[in-house]
Motif scaffolding. Sequence first.
Motif, PDB file in Angstrom:
ATOM      1  N   GLU A  47       0.339  -0.956   0.281  1.00  0.00           N
ATOM      2  CA  GLU A  47       0.220  -0.189   0.355  1.00  0.00           C
ATOM      3  C   GLU A  47       1.083   1.028   0.494  1.00  0.00           C
ATOM      4  N   LEU A  48       2.223   1.239   0.856  1.00  0.00           N
ATOM      5  CA  LEU A  48       2.648   2.564   0.706  1.00  0.00           C
ATOM      6  C   LEU A  48       3.125   2.273  -0.199  1.00  0.00           C
ATOM      7  N   VAL A  49       4.240   1.643  -1.475  1.00  0.00           N
ATOM      8  CA  VAL A  49       4.000   1.028  -2.323  1.00  0.00           C
ATOM      9  C   VAL A  49       3.534   2.383  -3.422  1.00  0.00           C
ATOM     10  N   GLN A  50       2.485   1.538  -3.467  1.00  0.00           N
ATOM     11  CA  GLN A  50       1.773   2.173  -4.294  1.00  0.00           C
ATOM     12  C   GLN A  50       1.457   4.110  -4.074  1.00  0.00           C
ATOM     13  N   ALA A  51       1.185   4.270  -3.212  1.00  0.00           N
ATOM     14  CA  ALA A  51       1.169   5.366  -2.581  1.00  0.00           C
ATOM     15  C   ALA A  51       2.258   6.503  -2.561  1.00  0.00           C
ATOM     16  N   LEU A  52       3.835   5.898  -2.881  1.00  0.00           N
ATOM     17  CA  LEU A  52       5.030   6.434  -3.466  1.00  0.00           C
ATOM     18  C   LEU A  52       5.166   6.726  -4.936  1.00  0.00           C
ATOM     19  N   THR A  53       3.755   6.176  -5.563  1.00  0.00           N
ATOM     20  CA  THR A  53       4.206   5.501  -6.661  1.00  0.00           C
ATOM     21  C   THR A  53       2.794   6.552  -7.441  1.00  0.00           C
ATOM     22  N   SER A  54       2.483   7.480  -6.236  1.00  0.00           N
ATOM     23  CA  SER A  54       0.632   7.492  -7.528  1.00  0.00           C
ATOM     24  C   SER A  54       0.937   8.853  -8.120  1.00  0.00           C
ATOM     25  N   PRO A  55       0.294   9.047  -8.912  1.00  0.00           N
ATOM     26  CA  PRO A  55       0.664  10.201  -9.953  1.00  0.00           C
ATOM     27  C   PRO A  55       0.467  11.742  -9.084  1.00  0.00           C
ATOM     28  N   ASP A  56      -0.178  11.479  -7.817  1.00  0.00           N
ATOM     29  CA  ASP A  56       0.050  13.164  -7.563  1.00  0.00           C
ATOM     30  C   ASP A  56       1.779  13.687  -6.920  1.00  0.00           C
ATOM     31  N   VAL A  57       1.727  12.305  -5.878  1.00  0.00           N
ATOM     32  CA  VAL A  57       3.400  12.451  -5.975  1.00  0.00           C
ATOM     33  C   VAL A  57       4.189  12.524  -7.413  1.00  0.00           C
ATOM     34  N   GLN A  58       4.108  11.596  -8.293  1.00  0.00           N
ATOM     35  CA  GLN A  58       5.507  11.696  -9.261  1.00  0.00           C
ATOM     36  C   GLN A  58       5.046  12.917  -9.806  1.00  0.00           C
ATOM     37  N   GLN A  59       3.952  13.734 -10.108  1.00  0.00           N
ATOM     38  CA  GLN A  59       4.722  14.964 -10.774  1.00  0.00           C
ATOM     39  C   GLN A  59       4.306  16.053  -9.982  1.00  0.00           C
ATOM     40  N   GLY A  60       3.834  15.675  -8.673  1.00  0.00           N
ATOM     41  CA  GLY A  60       4.524  16.264  -7.083  1.00  0.00           C
ATOM     42  C   GLY A  60       6.471  17.235  -7.665  1.00  0.00           C
ATOM     43  N   LEU A  61       7.413  15.721  -7.518  1.00  0.00           N
ATOM     44  CA  LEU A  61       8.399  15.375  -7.384  1.00  0.00           C
ATOM     45  C   LEU A  61       8.862  16.136  -9.113  1.00  0.00           C
ATOM     46  N   SER A  62       8.309  15.762  -9.890  1.00  0.00           N
ATOM     47  CA  SER A  62       8.869  16.481 -11.655  1.00  0.00           C
ATOM     48  C   SER A  62       8.330  17.433 -11.998  1.00  0.00           C
ATOM     49  N   GLU A  63       7.365  18.290 -11.043  1.00  0.00           N
ATOM     50  CA  GLU A  63       7.490  19.632 -10.670  1.00  0.00           C
ATOM     51  C   GLU A  63       8.807  20.390 -10.900  1.00  0.00           C
TER      52      GLU A  63
END
Length: 462
Positions: free
Chosen positions: A359-375
């Motif tokens: 569940e944590l792995v899924q949260a860490l790779t969620s679209p929101d987290v990834q886009q926040g880092l990418s921004e």
Amino acid sequence: MAAGLALAACGGGDDDTSAEPDESAADTGEAEDTAEGSDDGDADATTSEPATEDEAPSGDAVPLRWRTQAANQSEADVYTDISNEIDADLPHLDISYEAGANDGTSYTDLLKTELASGTAPDVFWIPGASIADFATRDLLLDMRDIADATDHSDSDFYEGPMYHLTYDHEAGEPGGTLWGLPRDVSTFALYLNLDLIAEAGAEDPRDLAANGEWNWTTLQEVSEDITALGGEVRGFGADAWWGTWSYWVNAAGGGMYNEDRTACGLDSAESLEGLTFARDFFASGNTVSWGENSSEPFLAGSVGMNVTGRWTVPAVRSLAEFNWDVVKLPDGPGGPSNWLFWGAYVVNAETEHPEEAWELVQALTSPDVQQGLSELGTNIPSRSDQENIDAFLTYSPPENNQAFIQGLTENPETEGPLWNGSWPAFYDTVNSRVVDVISGDESIESFADTICTEANNAAFGG
């Protein structure tokens, strides 16, 4: 969830086969580790039903520790914020983040020592090229059964990393296992000092690329024009590590390995053609000398074009006092080429909470987290859908973010582990000799005569 972020610079960061400029190339070929993993791989846990919030223990949240490498305190703070936000969203979990060592200690060696002693975190990041090393030592939890009971789909992520993350080394093919999910991906681009290019009257590489004329010949021409400005100015630079030298090999149509990655490929005619070009180009006087740091003089404004990955964007944004942009890597004799760098969040085979760890792995790779880092500019989302790509393209500067996406679509070589050999042994055998060839300290002929015999003996069992 909106990730509160202020990232400095990261990316695929690893200490084994780093795609990172801030990870020393010396770390990329670490010796084979002797740490032992568990024998059972927590097989029972993989068949359990995933936990849900409704099933959370009455009163007690499930404790989970997770780790990823942080290049500096700013980056560690970003991941701490992400962890806190996930923790707030998932109250049945008690999540704590710990930054990976960045003090010269090998990140993966330390992890393996902790895994052997039972003190490793439940979830941790490792570089893509280390997946086989960890999986074949039974250090990782196979999450296939747990994932299949959720809404997870392998196809949400880029195919290259998922090939290795689903590779069943006992069956010899992908699909049957799931070792983790990719945190992010990155590719190379050529960073351009537009002011130097304009002052030199050189052709704009972006225009050359748009016209299908961006290749090794025009690269040499633009580099020569920029260098003609005189003084310390050089037209081109690339830091010396396996990612940059292998670009010349791959773009010439060769490769580090043979097609099925079961033997060395560096003595092929195409590989040697690429190394020959690189040797001659770096001897032309129009480049930063091979082996010298090129990123610092680029940031200082004295290099016209510099090869590096997406992870360099935050530094250029904050330090460059000139107009800049990026362009795809020039096509070689073998056509376009690039690298797809990546790393993954994986789960400790001995975790006491496998479903919650997933569940944590899924949260860490969620679209929101990834886009926040990418921004913040540091990486590209590992989710391959158009929505994530469209969002990434808006994260400027640089203006030409499409160059990175082109790198993902134009024949990229996926950074990957050797399932039938030893990457550390291969690296230790070939890297210094390739560096010597490009530096002119070893002849192409001498290299060709022995390199693959030595590499095959060291990495593939002869």
